[in-house]
Design a protein around this motif. Structure first.
Motif, mmCIF file in Angstrom:
data_model
loop_
_atom_site.group_PDB
_atom_site.id
_atom_site.type_symbol
_atom_site.label_atom_id
_atom_site.label_comp_id
_atom_site.label_asym_id
_atom_site.label_seq_id
_atom_site.Cartn_x
_atom_site.Cartn_y
_atom_site.Cartn_z
ATOM 1 N N ARG A 104 -58.631 94.360 14.806
ATOM 2 C CA ARG A 104 -58.281 92.960 14.535
ATOM 3 C C ARG A 104 -58.540 92.086 15.756
ATOM 4 O O ARG A 104 -59.023 90.954 15.646
ATOM 5 N N PHE A 107 -62.264 91.633 15.995
ATOM 6 C CA PHE A 107 -62.747 90.686 14.984
ATOM 7 C C PHE A 107 -62.460 89.243 15.424
ATOM 8 O O PHE A 107 -63.296 88.353 15.258
ATOM 9 N N ALA A 110 -64.934 88.280 18.045
ATOM 10 C CA ALA A 110 -66.269 88.079 17.467
ATOM 11 C C ALA A 110 -66.358 86.763 16.714
ATOM 12 O O ALA A 110 -67.416 86.122 16.682
ATOM 13 N N ALA A 111 -65.238 86.331 16.113
ATOM 14 C CA ALA A 111 -65.247 85.102 15.319
ATOM 15 C C ALA A 111 -65.456 83.863 16.164
ATOM 16 O O ALA A 111 -65.901 82.824 15.657
ATOM 17 N N GLU A 113 -67.333 83.938 19.032
ATOM 18 C CA GLU A 113 -68.503 84.174 19.863
ATOM 19 C C GLU A 113 -69.437 82.972 19.849
ATOM 20 O O GLU A 113 -69.685 82.360 18.793
ATOM 21 N N SER A 132 -64.905 99.616 10.067
ATOM 22 C CA SER A 132 -64.591 98.451 10.897
ATOM 23 C C SER A 132 -65.691 98.174 11.913
ATOM 24 O O SER A 132 -65.935 97.021 12.279
ATOM 25 N N ARG A 135 -68.223 96.125 10.119
ATOM 26 C CA ARG A 135 -67.731 94.761 9.913
ATOM 27 C C ARG A 135 -67.864 93.949 11.202
ATOM 28 O O ARG A 135 -68.213 92.768 11.171
ATOM 29 N N LEU A 136 -67.599 94.583 12.348
ATOM 30 C CA LEU A 136 -67.760 93.901 13.639
ATOM 31 C C LEU A 136 -69.214 93.472 13.837
ATOM 32 O O LEU A 136 -69.483 92.340 14.259
ATOM 33 N N ARG A 138 -71.342 92.803 11.551
ATOM 34 C CA ARG A 138 -71.607 91.692 10.625
ATOM 35 C C ARG A 138 -71.064 90.379 11.186
ATOM 36 O O ARG A 138 -71.738 89.335 11.119
ATOM 37 N N LEU A 139 -69.858 90.418 11.772
ATOM 38 C CA LEU A 139 -69.288 89.206 12.353
ATOM 39 C C LEU A 139 -70.106 88.714 13.543
ATOM 40 O O LEU A 139 -70.220 87.510 13.786
ATOM 41 N N LEU A 140 -70.703 89.639 14.277
ATOM 42 C CA LEU A 140 -71.528 89.274 15.425
ATOM 43 C C LEU A 140 -72.915 88.793 15.013
ATOM 44 O O LEU A 140 -73.661 88.261 15.842
#
Length: 359
Positions: A104, A107, A110-111, A113, A132, A135-136, A138-140
């Motif tokens: 978390r 994440f 990364a949100a 960044e 996870s 998912r990290l 993907r967020l990056l």
């Protein structure tokens, strides 16, 4: 493990040629289909486009074996996440479990960044990583190519193919390898006995000896067999796979006392001190490794001498996947072994044409 493009099979060449440089991709295939080789080739090709490429794996030992030719950084996933977090905060990444992270918190970082050139990530043995992690990525906004086989999930943080695809997003394209190139037909036939997927991979055509089962009176009997095998096959790589570090160190110590000329090696993990942190996999000889470290590796001969430590339900998926992975490390020969009077549950009752009993 390093091959040129022209040395690849037609199926492997087609896969590399047809993989788009953009987007997320999940490549699946059975053991011996060349996923690790193709992961390195994919990383090399992506680097030629001018992007920064990271080739990642969970295993430190597998990281040591991966070979690239271009401007590619090879790392474990843990080291890559730590480097990213330190570059952004100056601090180590927060951990929530013994060897993973507070996802978390990652994440959230990364949100926020700042947009940067995304580069590209290639993951080998991707089924060993938690969803996870994907998912990290993907967020990056990092495009990811994953090479995986969900029938080889023997770690405690594992992902199915569907979980990987979902975490990477709806644009994740799937690609499949069919053919095996490592094992002989008899080894693949025994491994199929432990396959957990819907349909076992097709058997290769290459001939070889039927895998053998041995009953050891003690460790000295195992050492004698290993020494004799190494002397008969001086050009072979021989992998001895054991459950615990204590077993590994005890066996290696006795091998060194009994036959120091063989120069056996042992790998007990990246956290170990001195010579037990690395393996020289380029030269022949005996390598004593753990079950977890065996993922992605291959040897001419494989010995799994501690089947008696595997109790419980022989039909359990985790146990079957473990044996599936261990058997498919071998190119030429497989030798299973146990101590005690009775054959261990995972292998008891397997037909003699699949697993020959040593006299």
């Amino acid at each position: 493990m390093s091959l040129t493009y022209l040395e690849l099979s037609e199926e492997q060449q087609d896969l590399l040629r047809d993989l788009p440089f953009e987007g997320n991709h999940l490549v699946t295939g059975p053991p011996g289909s060349g996923k690790s080789v193709l992961a390195a080739q994919r990383a090399d090709l992506l680097a030629l486009t001018g992007v920064r490429v990271q080739l990642l794996t969970r295993s430190n030992l597998l990281r040591q074996t991966l070979q690239v030719h271009g401007d590619v950084e090879i790392s474990t996933v843990h080291a890559w996440i730590q480097a990213w977090h330190r570059a952004r905060t100056g601090e180590p990444a927060p951990q929530a479990a013994e060897d993973w992270f507070d996802w978390r918190a990652l994440f959230a970082l990364a949100a926020v960044e700042e947009p940067t050139a995304p580069g590209a990530v290639v993951v080998d043995e991707g089924q060993d990583l938690p969803r996870s992690f994907y998912r990290l990525c993907r967020l990056l906004g990092v495009p990811v190519t994953v090479f995986a086989d969900e029938c080889q999930r023997i770690t405690d943080t594992q992902s199915t193919l569907d979980e990987i695809s979902t975490a990477l997003g709806g644009d994740c394209a799937r690609h499949q390898l069919i053919h095996q190139h490592r094992t002989t037909r008899p080894i693949a036939a025994l491994a199929a006995r432990f396959h957990t997927g819907a349909a076992a991979p097709s058997l290769p055509s290459r001939a070889g000896p039927v895998p053998r089962l041995w009953r050891y009176s003690d460790q000295r009997a195992l050492v004698s067999q290993l020494v004799a095998h190494a002397e008969r096959h001086p050009q072979r790589t021989i992998g001895v796979v054991l459950r615990t570090t204590r077993q590994q160190l005890a066996l290696h110590e006795q091998l060194e006392r009994t036959a120091p000329r063989l120069r056996s090696q042992v790998y007990v993990g990246a956290a170990a001190e001195g010579r037990h942190r690395t393996l020289d996999l380029r030269r022949p000889g005996i390598r004593v490794i753990s079950r977890a470290s065996a993922k992605g590796l291959e040897f001419d001969s494989v010995f799994v001498p501690d089947a008696h430590t595997d109790g419980g339900d022989p039909g359990a998926a985790a146990l079957k996947m473990t044996y599936y992975v261990l058997l498919t490390r071998a190119r030429e020969e497989v030798h299973l072994g146990y101590e005690g009077e009775r054959e261990p549950p995972p292998i008891a009752g397997i037909r003699a044409d699949l697993l020959a009993r040593a006299v």
